[in-house]
Design an enzyme around this catalytic site. Structure first.
Site, PDB file in Angstrom:
ATOM      1  N   SER A 127       0.571  -1.152  -0.179  1.00 28.98           N
ATOM      2  CA  SER A 127      -0.003  -0.158   0.259  1.00 28.98           C
ATOM      3  C   SER A 127       0.583   1.162   0.070  1.00 28.98           C
ATOM      4  O   SER A 127       0.837   2.371   0.385  1.00 28.98           O
ATOM      5  CB  SER A 127      -0.585  -0.109   1.590  1.00 28.98           C
ATOM      6  OG  SER A 127      -0.160  -0.362   2.650  1.00 28.98           O
ATOM      7  N   SER A 128       2.381   1.378   0.246  1.00 34.26           N
ATOM      8  CA  SER A 128       2.957   2.716  -0.692  1.00 34.26           C
ATOM      9  C   SER A 128       2.056   2.898  -1.808  1.00 34.26           C
ATOM     10  O   SER A 128       2.509   3.129  -2.659  1.00 34.26           O
ATOM     11  CB  SER A 128       4.426   1.930  -0.051  1.00 34.26           C
ATOM     12  OG  SER A 128       5.463   3.048  -1.136  1.00 34.26           O
ATOM     13  N   ASP A 148      -6.453  10.386  -8.686  1.00 33.88           N
ATOM     14  CA  ASP A 148      -6.792   9.935  -8.244  1.00 33.88           C
ATOM     15  C   ASP A 148      -8.106   9.297  -7.767  1.00 33.88           C
ATOM     16  O   ASP A 148      -8.549   9.622  -9.276  1.00 33.88           O
ATOM     17  CB  ASP A 148      -7.373  10.347  -6.580  1.00 33.88           C
ATOM     18  CG  ASP A 148      -5.606  10.953  -6.423  1.00 33.88           C
ATOM     19  OD1 ASP A 148      -4.613   9.978  -5.849  1.00 33.88           O
ATOM     20  OD2 ASP A 148      -5.680  12.608  -5.751  1.00 33.88           O
ATOM     21  N   ASP A 150     -11.520  10.400  -6.960  1.00 34.58           N
ATOM     22  CA  ASP A 150     -11.987  10.747  -6.748  1.00 34.58           C
ATOM     23  C   ASP A 150     -12.488  12.048  -7.664  1.00 34.58           C
ATOM     24  O   ASP A 150     -13.099  13.232  -7.497  1.00 34.58           O
ATOM     25  CB  ASP A 150     -11.336  11.620  -5.283  1.00 34.58           C
ATOM     26  CG  ASP A 150     -10.119  12.337  -6.098  1.00 34.58           C
ATOM     27  OD1 ASP A 150      -9.819  12.887  -6.706  1.00 34.58           O
ATOM     28  OD2 ASP A 150     -10.065  13.000  -4.861  1.00 34.58           O
ATOM     29  N   ARG A 235       2.925   8.234   4.532  1.00 35.43           N
ATOM     30  CA  ARG A 235       1.531   8.228   4.702  1.00 35.43           C
ATOM     31  C   ARG A 235       0.956   8.667   3.713  1.00 35.43           C
ATOM     32  O   ARG A 235      -0.279   9.060   3.706  1.00 35.43           O
ATOM     33  CB  ARG A 235       0.680   7.174   4.962  1.00 35.43           C
ATOM     34  CG  ARG A 235       1.432   5.527   6.257  1.00 35.43           C
ATOM     35  CD  ARG A 235       0.478   5.171   6.909  1.00 35.43           C
ATOM     36  NE  ARG A 235       0.333   3.955   6.647  1.00 35.43           N
ATOM     37  CZ  ARG A 235       0.143   3.112   5.709  1.00 35.43           C
ATOM     38  NH1 ARG A 235      -1.297   3.281   5.069  1.00 35.43           N
ATOM     39  NH2 ARG A 235      -0.408   2.129   5.578  1.00 35.43           N
ATOM     40  N   CYS A 237       1.889  12.769   1.028  1.00 41.76           N
ATOM     41  CA  CYS A 237       2.926  13.949   0.639  1.00 41.76           C
ATOM     42  C   CYS A 237       3.223  13.067  -1.043  1.00 41.76           C
ATOM     43  O   CYS A 237       4.998  14.383  -1.328  1.00 41.76           O
ATOM     44  CB  CYS A 237       4.301  14.103   1.316  1.00 41.76           C
ATOM     45  SG  CYS A 237       3.654  14.984   2.796  1.00 41.76           S
ATOM     46  N   GLU A 238       3.528  11.862  -0.995  1.00 39.17           N
ATOM     47  CA  GLU A 238       4.461  11.806  -2.329  1.00 39.17           C
ATOM     48  C   GLU A 238       3.944  12.769  -3.515  1.00 39.17           C
ATOM     49  O   GLU A 238       4.985  12.715  -4.392  1.00 39.17           O
ATOM     50  CB  GLU A 238       4.103  10.360  -3.191  1.00 39.17           C
ATOM     51  CG  GLU A 238       2.272   9.835  -3.559  1.00 39.17           C
ATOM     52  CD  GLU A 238       1.152  10.349  -3.226  1.00 39.17           C
ATOM     53  OE1 GLU A 238       0.985  10.477  -1.928  1.00 39.17           O
ATOM     54  OE2 GLU A 238      -0.119   9.772  -3.364  1.00 39.17           O
ATOM     55  N   ASP A 239       2.761  13.224  -3.844  1.00 38.24           N
ATOM     56  CA  ASP A 239       2.975  14.258  -5.109  1.00 38.24           C
ATOM     57  C   ASP A 239       3.768  15.518  -4.706  1.00 38.24           C
ATOM     58  O   ASP A 239       4.243  15.694  -4.972  1.00 38.24           O
ATOM     59  CB  ASP A 239       1.297  14.242  -4.657  1.00 38.24           C
ATOM     60  CG  ASP A 239       0.736  15.406  -3.598  1.00 38.24           C
ATOM     61  OD1 ASP A 239       1.385  14.691  -2.329  1.00 38.24           O
ATOM     62  OD2 ASP A 239      -1.005  15.463  -3.619  1.00 38.24           O
TER      63      ASP A 239
END
Ligand SMILES: *[C@@H]1O[C@H](CO)[C@@H](O)[C@H](O)[C@H]1NC(C)=O
Length: 340
Positions: A127-128, A148, A150, A235, A237-239
């Site tokens: 789930s990383s 995403d 959404d 979990r 902040c990758e964006d």
């Protein structure tokens, strides 16, 4: 990693890969599971990104929540109807979803697709949040759209965003923007929304060249490794990290494009709500404040690890209805957006 892909049979390389996996994985079931590339970075090393096709895009859409499946279905179906979409990869990040649900989901996704885009459902190995940016050999276009589950964007806006990207292939192109800032009292970097400038595009809609997936996942040595670790620990902040990566490469901020019709279903991560440029937000709920604090901490951490602040501001929004070339407001004047 499980892959469900209709495209496998079309490509000789994949057939070999496929056979290799069939022999190496016990309990293998054809319709459901194929192990992924053992080392995506290794196999992408020789890829000549410049030679990938640039007349179409690949959509990488994150799915996690089973309750959002109907929405995911609708988004995939809408993207599949666009002639600029070569393929759609649904990256399923929830490891606890049952195989029955995934089988059914895959069936539904392909059944309701509108155009010629191929659709794959990929069960992520973990789930990383970093795995959404893993480079993939099956992605044969220069441009990828990371999004995403959404936000639903109309096709014309998607195509407009792509035309903007084609003239600015080194920039991140997005529709939902945020900003870094510097808190003079606390003397620290923060995450914020600015009424007239931005430096971060969200993964609600993030279009970019595929090269950045490789940069994010495979390049940058121990620094990138440490920053990817921060993404895993928080979990989140990758964006933001992708914005750091791109800005550091191109030394320019992202480009915001306007959309005609957007249906935003909201996401816990982006609690602040959308702010069009020029509109100031009134009042912040405590959850939003928490959210911003966490994202601000990421910015400070990335800044610490990199030893510099690569994020850069952009101004204005490129829209399709004003002119061929968008106008941006800079220092109170309207100028062409791609001019410094
Ligand atoms: C598949 O589609 C059917 C009919 O629209 C729906 O009832 C079902 O919930 C869907 N299941 C999945 C997993 O997508």
């Amino acid at each position: 990693m499980g892959v469900k892909s209709m495209r496998l049979a079309r490509n000789g390389f994949y057939i070999c890969w496929f056979l290799f996996v069939v022999i190496s994985v016990t309990g293998f079931v054809f319709s459901r599971t194929i192990s992924g590339d053992p080392d995506p970075c290794d196999s992408m090393k020789l890829r000549e990104f410049q030679r990938l096709r640039s007349d179409q895009i690949t959509v990488l859409i994150n799915g996690y929540s089973e309750s959002r499946i109907p929405l995911l279905q609708s988004i995939v179906s809408s993207y599949s109807g666009s002639s600029i979409v070569s393929s759609i990869l649904v990256l399923w990040g929830n490891p606890s979803t049952s195989s029955q649900v995934l089988d059914k989901l895959y069936q539904n996704l392909t059944q309701y697709s509108l155009g010629t885009a191929s659709i794959s459902l990929i069960q992520q190995p973990s789930s990383s949040l970093n795995s959404r940016f893993l480079p993939r050999l099956s992605v044969n276009t220069r441009a990828v759209l990371v999004c995403d589950d959404d936000v639903e964007i109309d096709q014309r806006s998607l195509e407009f965003a792509f035309s903007v990207w084609k003239s600015n292939p080194d920039r991140l192109v997005g529709m939902f923007v945020r900003s870094h800032g510097f808190d003079l009292q606390r003397k620290e970097w923060i995450y914020t929304v600015h009424p007239d400038k931005y430096s971060i595009v969200l993964t609600k809609f993030m279009m970019m060249k595929q090269d950045y997936l490789f940069e994010y996942s495979c390049n940058g040595g121990v620094e990138m490794e440490e920053m990817r670790k921060i993404v895993d620990q928080t979990r989140n902040c990758e964006d933001i990290l992708m914005n750091f990566v791109a800005a550091d490469k191109v030394r320019a901020g992202p480009i915001m494009v306007g959309a005609e019709r957007v249906r935003d279903w909201g996401d816990a991560r982006n609690e602040e709500g959308e702010v069009e440029s020029g509109v100031r937000e009134v009042g912040l709920s405590s959850r939003r404040v928490e959210h911003r604090k966490r994202r601000g901490k990421c910015i400070r951490e990335f800044h610490r690890v990199m030893g510099k602040m690569p994020l850069m501001y952009s101004y204005g929004k490129v829209v399709s209805s004003v002119a061929e070339q968008g106008l941006c407001r800079k220092a109170g004047k309207l100028v062409f957006c791609d001019r410094d």
